[in-house]
Design a protein around this motif. Structure first.
Motif, PDB file in Angstrom:
ATOM      1  N   ILE A  70       0.846  -1.206   0.000  1.00 53.04           N
ATOM      2  CA  ILE A  70       0.000   0.000   0.000  1.00 53.04           C
ATOM      3  C   ILE A  70       0.875   1.248   0.000  1.00 53.04           C
ATOM      4  O   ILE A  70       1.700   1.446   0.894  1.00 53.04           O
ATOM      5  CB  ILE A  70      -0.911   0.019   1.254  1.00 53.04           C
ATOM      6  CG1 ILE A  70      -1.741  -1.256   1.360  1.00 53.04           C
ATOM      7  CG2 ILE A  70      -1.781   1.279   1.266  1.00 53.04           C
ATOM      8  CD1 ILE A  70      -2.684  -1.524   0.185  1.00 53.04           C
ATOM      9  N   VAL A  71       0.649   2.111  -0.991  1.00 51.96           N
ATOM     10  CA  VAL A  71       1.357   3.392  -1.088  1.00 51.96           C
ATOM     11  C   VAL A  71       0.361   4.501  -0.789  1.00 51.96           C
ATOM     12  O   VAL A  71      -0.725   4.536  -1.384  1.00 51.96           O
ATOM     13  CB  VAL A  71       1.918   3.601  -2.520  1.00 51.96           C
ATOM     14  CG1 VAL A  71       2.669   4.923  -2.617  1.00 51.96           C
ATOM     15  CG2 VAL A  71       2.801   2.432  -2.939  1.00 51.96           C
ATOM     16  N   TRP A  72       0.722   5.417   0.094  1.00 51.93           N
ATOM     17  CA  TRP A  72      -0.165   6.561   0.357  1.00 51.93           C
ATOM     18  C   TRP A  72      -0.043   7.577  -0.772  1.00 51.93           C
ATOM     19  O   TRP A  72       1.072   7.905  -1.208  1.00 51.93           O
ATOM     20  CB  TRP A  72       0.222   7.266   1.660  1.00 51.93           C
ATOM     21  CG  TRP A  72       0.006   6.498   2.924  1.00 51.93           C
ATOM     22  CD1 TRP A  72       0.958   6.202   3.863  1.00 51.93           C
ATOM     23  CD2 TRP A  72      -1.237   5.987   3.440  1.00 51.93           C
ATOM     24  NE1 TRP A  72       0.388   5.512   4.907  1.00 51.93           N
ATOM     25  CE2 TRP A  72      -0.960   5.361   4.686  1.00 51.93           C
ATOM     26  CE3 TRP A  72      -2.549   5.971   2.971  1.00 51.93           C
ATOM     27  CZ2 TRP A  72      -1.944   4.750   5.449  1.00 51.93           C
ATOM     28  CZ3 TRP A  72      -3.524   5.358   3.741  1.00 51.93           C
ATOM     29  CH2 TRP A  72      -3.216   4.767   4.960  1.00 51.93           C
ATOM     30  N   VAL A  73      -1.179   8.088  -1.191  1.00 51.53           N
ATOM     31  CA  VAL A  73      -1.227   9.167  -2.190  1.00 51.53           C
ATOM     32  C   VAL A  73      -2.340  10.132  -1.769  1.00 51.53           C
ATOM     33  O   VAL A  73      -3.048   9.883  -0.787  1.00 51.53           O
ATOM     34  CB  VAL A  73      -1.529   8.624  -3.610  1.00 51.53           C
ATOM     35  CG1 VAL A  73      -0.315   7.941  -4.211  1.00 51.53           C
ATOM     36  CG2 VAL A  73      -2.736   7.691  -3.610  1.00 51.53           C
ATOM     37  N   ARG A  74      -2.516  11.198  -2.539  1.00 57.30           N
ATOM     38  CA  ARG A  74      -3.582  12.164  -2.206  1.00 57.30           C
ATOM     39  C   ARG A  74      -4.957  11.621  -2.525  1.00 57.30           C
ATOM     40  O   ARG A  74      -5.948  12.050  -1.949  1.00 57.30           O
ATOM     41  CB  ARG A  74      -3.383  13.456  -3.004  1.00 57.30           C
ATOM     42  CG  ARG A  74      -2.447  14.446  -2.354  1.00 57.30           C
ATOM     43  CD  ARG A  74      -2.609  15.812  -3.000  1.00 57.30           C
ATOM     44  NE  ARG A  74      -2.297  15.744  -4.420  1.00 57.30           N
ATOM     45  CZ  ARG A  74      -3.038  16.294  -5.377  1.00 57.30           C
ATOM     46  NH1 ARG A  74      -4.129  16.965  -5.075  1.00 57.30           N
ATOM     47  NH2 ARG A  74      -2.675  16.200  -6.640  1.00 57.30           N
ATOM     48  N   GLY A  75      -5.027  10.732  -3.490  1.00 52.73           N
ATOM     49  CA  GLY A  75      -6.338  10.211  -3.869  1.00 52.73           C
ATOM     50  C   GLY A  75      -6.214   9.428  -5.160  1.00 52.73           C
ATOM     51  O   GLY A  75      -5.097   9.162  -5.647  1.00 52.73           O
ATOM     52  N   ILE A  91      -0.181  12.573   7.196  1.00 47.92           N
ATOM     53  CA  ILE A  91      -0.197  11.595   8.288  1.00 47.92           C
ATOM     54  C   ILE A  91      -1.573  11.531   8.971  1.00 47.92           C
ATOM     55  O   ILE A  91      -2.172  10.464   9.116  1.00 47.92           O
ATOM     56  CB  ILE A  91       0.898  11.936   9.328  1.00 47.92           C
ATOM     57  CG1 ILE A  91       2.258  12.016   8.627  1.00 47.92           C
ATOM     58  CG2 ILE A  91       0.929  10.902  10.452  1.00 47.92           C
ATOM     59  CD1 ILE A  91       3.310  12.770   9.410  1.00 47.92           C
ATOM     60  N   ALA A  92      -2.056  12.677   9.389  1.00 49.28           N
ATOM     61  CA  ALA A  92      -3.313  12.693  10.153  1.00 49.28           C
ATOM     62  C   ALA A  92      -4.458  12.117   9.327  1.00 49.28           C
ATOM     63  O   ALA A  92      -5.284  11.339   9.840  1.00 49.28           O
ATOM     64  CB  ALA A  92      -3.649  14.119  10.570  1.00 49.28           C
ATOM     65  N   ASP A  93      -4.489  12.473   8.051  1.00 47.70           N
ATOM     66  CA  ASP A  93      -5.621  12.005   7.243  1.00 47.70           C
ATOM     67  C   ASP A  93      -5.500  10.523   6.902  1.00 47.70           C
ATOM     68  O   ASP A  93      -6.517   9.840   6.714  1.00 47.70           O
ATOM     69  CB  ASP A  93      -5.757  12.875   5.993  1.00 47.70           C
ATOM     70  CG  ASP A  93      -6.209  14.285   6.366  1.00 47.70           C
ATOM     71  OD1 ASP A  93      -7.085  14.403   7.257  1.00 47.70           O
ATOM     72  OD2 ASP A  93      -5.691  15.258   5.805  1.00 47.70           O
ATOM     73  N   ALA A  94      -4.272  10.016   6.854  1.00 43.81           N
ATOM     74  CA  ALA A  94      -4.108   8.563   6.700  1.00 43.81           C
ATOM     75  C   ALA A  94      -4.693   7.867   7.932  1.00 43.81           C
ATOM     76  O   ALA A  94      -5.420   6.864   7.815  1.00 43.81           O
ATOM     77  CB  ALA A  94      -2.631   8.218   6.528  1.00 43.81           C
ATOM     78  N   VAL A  95      -4.399   8.411   9.095  1.00 44.86           N
ATOM     79  CA  VAL A  95      -4.939   7.843  10.335  1.00 44.86           C
ATOM     80  C   VAL A  95      -6.470   7.944  10.317  1.00 44.86           C
ATOM     81  O   VAL A  95      -7.178   6.999  10.694  1.00 44.86           O
ATOM     82  CB  VAL A  95      -4.333   8.573  11.561  1.00 44.86           C
ATOM     83  CG1 VAL A  95      -4.988   8.111  12.846  1.00 44.86           C
ATOM     84  CG2 VAL A  95      -2.824   8.345  11.606  1.00 44.86           C
ATOM     85  N   PRO A  99     -11.076  11.243   5.240  1.00 44.90           N
ATOM     86  CA  PRO A  99     -10.722  12.624   4.909  1.00 44.90           C
ATOM     87  C   PRO A  99     -10.386  12.821   3.431  1.00 44.90           C
ATOM     88  O   PRO A  99     -10.093  11.860   2.716  1.00 44.90           O
ATOM     89  CB  PRO A  99      -9.462  12.870   5.743  1.00 44.90           C
ATOM     90  CG  PRO A  99      -9.434  11.788   6.769  1.00 44.90           C
ATOM     91  CD  PRO A  99     -10.109  10.609   6.151  1.00 44.90           C
ATOM     92  N   THR A 100     -10.399  14.074   2.996  1.00 43.31           N
ATOM     93  CA  THR A 100      -9.870  14.418   1.673  1.00 43.31           C
ATOM     94  C   THR A 100      -8.344  14.440   1.758  1.00 43.31           C
ATOM     95  O   THR A 100      -7.762  14.472   2.840  1.00 43.31           O
ATOM     96  CB  THR A 100     -10.335  15.807   1.211  1.00 43.31           C
ATOM     97  OG1 THR A 100     -10.150  16.720   2.292  1.00 43.31           O
ATOM     98  CG2 THR A 100     -11.783  15.816   0.789  1.00 43.31           C
TER      99      THR A 100
END
Ligand code: PMP
Length: 479
Positions: free
Chosen positions: A162-167, A354-358, A304-305
């Motif tokens: 899993i890679v975090w991205v904006r969307g 970070i916060a929005d991933a959480v 979150p967005t």
């Protein structure tokens, strides 16, 4: 007990480590403000889930002071889940109860997500993976636990996938630039379908323009379904990649992703599935589907967005090149040569969201607690009800009549323009999309430039649909 030095270990924490860190920080005792286990759903015991699939005479659970009072036709709710979503009690346009039917554009957030974000900033905020201090450990713990939640939620083998991205948009661009572009020669081909969102068209046009590759487009039939034989006929030895939506945001069509994937693989082409409109509505298992890449946005699934995820198999993540360079994604830097981290860090240059991933992790916990099969079943019934009621409105044409549909019930009226209809409904407190919904080719397939699009989530009710349909009847009677 966790110590900050845990985070100097190379690579990502294992699932066991994550679990033990989560237990250290969020012991499941009453004093803990939040636990990493399934959240309690405000006011909702599992028993309250029961007679959920049909309208019942169950008591209203709108807070009494917010009970709709504007006109006899105002929507009321028996839907237990609504009380977790404070914004659904808003009044708009001079005191009218909000009817939120714009879920394909973005969903609303439950208190569990809102409070998780607040908890993060009150108790955990720090940059991650760095810093020899307690808060760095807490934020890293929360961030990596959320990554594991995404992996579990979509059936990925590991958090490493899993890679975090904006969307979704950033995710598709990442795959286009990091994986596909380096593999393309002039004349190579990428297959898309006619029902794609612009986010799954334009990134491929950019890549095609840069490499001389060509886009091939699988057509859809009058119902809005991909014509499988025509899709398969597009494959040639030059086909290098396929990218398709799981659910169309304009038509609601659920595409046969497992079959599309099997065909692509038979022809040696990897496939990306755009899950922006599917994750919140259908149980998704990327391993069972066999896809190479899967992308989605947090804000379409009650999170979150500004946060979303890319899933990739080990093979494609290993093969893809870094997308952006900077801190976090490196193992060693000299002016002569830089060594990159392993995936997923290789694709995560700079400080992440970070916060929005959480917060997204909390949203997935919430959805799991409600129950994904339950959500799919409830929405299926509500969509059937919606389509049937809409068909009863004079001069209304449904756009997208696929056998397999989720959430979306787009239509046009022969008596009023899309803009007039959207404005009229908005004045009554009904929020939905009136426009092209970033899917112009899909609209043009039906001879249209735009449509009116109610889109459902599990907190919507039959009363809201009745309210919409009554408003449409009122509008069509006026001409
Ligand atoms: N694909 C589809 C099918 C969508 O519905 C959307 C959002 N409307 C996107 C991609 C883009 O998502 P985002 O704006 O969150 O990046």
């Amino acid at each position: 007990m966790i110590t900050p030095t845990n985070f100097y270990q190379p690579g990502l924490p294992t699932a066991e480590q994550l679990a033990s860190w989560a237990n250290a920080y969020f012991p499941a005792d009453a004093a803990a403000p939040l636990t990493s286990a399934a959240p309690s759903i405000a006011g909702l015991s599992p028993a309250a889930f029961s007679p959920e699939y049909a309208p019942t005479s169950a008591p209203l659970n709108y807070a009494a002071d917010r009970a709709p009072a504007i006109g006899a036709a105002a929507p009321v709710s028996h839907n237990e889940w609504r009380k977790d979503f404070p914004i659904l009690n808003e009044r708009v346009n001079g005191g009218k109860p909000l009817v939120w039917l714009d879920n394909a554009a973005t969903t609303q957030r439950p208190l569990q997500v809102i409070e998780r974000l607040s908890y993060y900033y009150k108790h955990e905020n720090s940059n991650v993976h760095r810093g020899a201090h307690e808060l760095a450990a807490r934020s890293t713990n929360a961030y990596e636990a959320a990554r594991q939640k995404v992996a579990d939620f979509i059936g990925a083998p590991s958090a490493k996938n899993i890679v975090w991205v904006r969307g979704t948009t950033e995710g598709i661009n990442l795959v286009a630039q990091a994986f596909v572009r380096p593999r393309l020669q002039a004349g190579d081909e990428i297959i898309l379908t006619e029902l794609e969102h612009h986010a799954n068209i334009v990134p491929w046009q950019l890549v095609a323009a840069a490499t001389g590759a060509v886009l091939r487009v699988a057509p859809i039939n009058d119902a809005g379904e991909i014509i499988l034989s025509a899709y398969e006929n597009l494959f040639t030895p030059r086909t290098k990649f396929v990218s398709v939506a799981h659910v169309s945001n304009a038509l609601g069509t659920i595409t046969p992703v497992a079959e599309l994937t099997a065909i692509a693989h038979r022809h040696g082409a990897p496939i990306l599935v755009d899950g922006a409109q599917s994750v919140a509505h259908l149980p998704v298992n990327v391993a069972a589907l066999g896809v190479d890449w899967f992308v989605f946005s947090g804000h379409k699934i009650f999170g979150p967005t500004g946060i979303g995820a890319v899933y990739g198999t080990d093979a494609v993540l290993k093969a893809a090149e870094p997308y952006q360079g900077g801190g976090n994604m490196i193992a060693d830097v000299t002016f002569e040569k830089t060594q990159y981290q392993e995936y997923p860090a290789k694709f995560e240059a700079g400080t992440g969201n970070i916060a929005d991933a959480v917060g997204l992790g909390a949203a997935l916990d919430y959805v799991n607690a409600v129950g994904r099969e339950k959500i799919a079943a409830y929405e299926h019934q509500l969509l059937g009800y919606t389509l049937e009621k809409l068909r009863g409105v004079k001069g209304l044409r449904i756009i997208g009549t696929a056998k397999e549909k989720a959430s979306v019930a787009a239509f046009v009226l022969d008596s009023h323009s899309v803009e007039e209809t959207g404005k009229f409904l908005s004045e009554r407190g009904i929020a939905l999309r009136a426009g092209h919904h970033c899917a112009q080719p899909a609209h043009r397939r039906f001879g249209l430039e735009s449509s009116v699009r109610p889109s459902l989530a599990f907190y919507n009710t039959r009363e809201e649909i009745d309210f919409l349909v009554n408003a449409l009847r009122e509008l069509t009677r006026s001409r």
